[in-house]
Design an enzyme around this catalytic site. Sequence first.
Site, PDB file in Angstrom:
ATOM      1  CE  LYS A  32      -0.524  -0.168   5.082  1.00 46.30           C
ATOM      2  NZ  LYS A  32      -1.300  -0.251   6.212  1.00 46.30           N
ATOM      3  CE1 TYR A 257      10.562  32.028  -0.702  1.00 45.05           C
ATOM      4  CE2 TYR A 257      11.094  29.809  -0.515  1.00 45.05           C
ATOM      5  CZ  TYR A 257      10.551  30.663  -1.205  1.00 45.05           C
ATOM      6  OH  TYR A 257      10.072  30.651  -2.614  1.00 45.05           O
TER       7      TYR A 257
END
EC number: 5.1.1.1
Length: 365
Positions: A32, A257
């Site tokens: 999965k 940033y």
Amino acid sequence: MNILKISKQTLRNNIKIIREYIGNAKMCFPVKANAYGHGIEDIVENTHDLVDFFAVANSLEAFRVTAVAKNPVLVFGVIYYEYIEKMISENIRVSIQDYEYIEKLEQIAKELDKKVYAHININTGMNRMGVDYNDACRTIQRAYESDWLILEGVYSHLACADNRDHPTNIKQKNRFDSIVKFTKGLSQDIICHLSNSYGFLGQKGICYDMVRPGILSYGFLPEFYVDRVIREIKPIARLLSKVVKIITLQEGEGVGYSLIYRGFEGEQLAVIPIGYGDGFPRELGDRGFVNINDVMYPMAGRMSMDGLTVSLGINEYDVKVGDTVELISAIPRNRNSAFSIAKQTNTIEYDIMSTLNNRIIRKII
């Protein structure tokens, strides 16, 4: 280009080690979440001859498995009705989560004139999905007697398997034992399964007819387990990128940033084209490590969506544009292993690997 390189040999060796450990029990291999981030098609294609079942979370994942392998596929989650006809036609195993769902499955099976393979999920204490424990025997009996269902399995899931001494493990095992006794009274052929990786490693006598070793197959071990044989299991993947630019800071300059990282005059930084937009953990910015030419370098400044920077100091080892960067190591003790990254970001290896998205190329080697 960012590449997750996966060792076919290590993957197959891990599964062989697990199969030796579990003896005669069947192996259901969970793939999965894109095979825990490793690439579902590649993983299935390279392991289908070693495992008995595959397991997934939903219908769409199941179809990706059946496209490349003929093994039985068990869907753990709720079934979406728009896909149920295709699932039945491909003999994908459905999980029954409540008593009422049996009648719905029977109606669809009658319309298709085809029996449905089913496993019943029993809630023995995790309290997430599954038939209530007190309603388990009635539901199992009903499914077993159905003319349109093939009751192939009965299963549950341990809530606290990662803590082998937790009392809930024994409580759930005892409940499941009583369900197994009832089920085997109906048919010895019904597959009973309870354990994930941590479950069968941490608890004795808990393999039953089948185990579901997910994270262990991909090479990640519980910290508590020191068995010599299991310790031969290794992580199967390394995440690699390239240096795309070298920057030299001037006096008083920073990077990224908000310029939270302030370097020294003459410091060199390497720019790596991977960021949180690729599923790489943003929390690593300004505190993670990467390996370039067998030297560990610290990340510098905030990670952006598409890139990160690392400090090379004065670049005494002459890192160049085009050099390979190892972001996730396959050596657990390394500072940039999935285990170490999980510790740094207060999460688990499952999270680190399964969130790597399709901007990263998967390559079996």
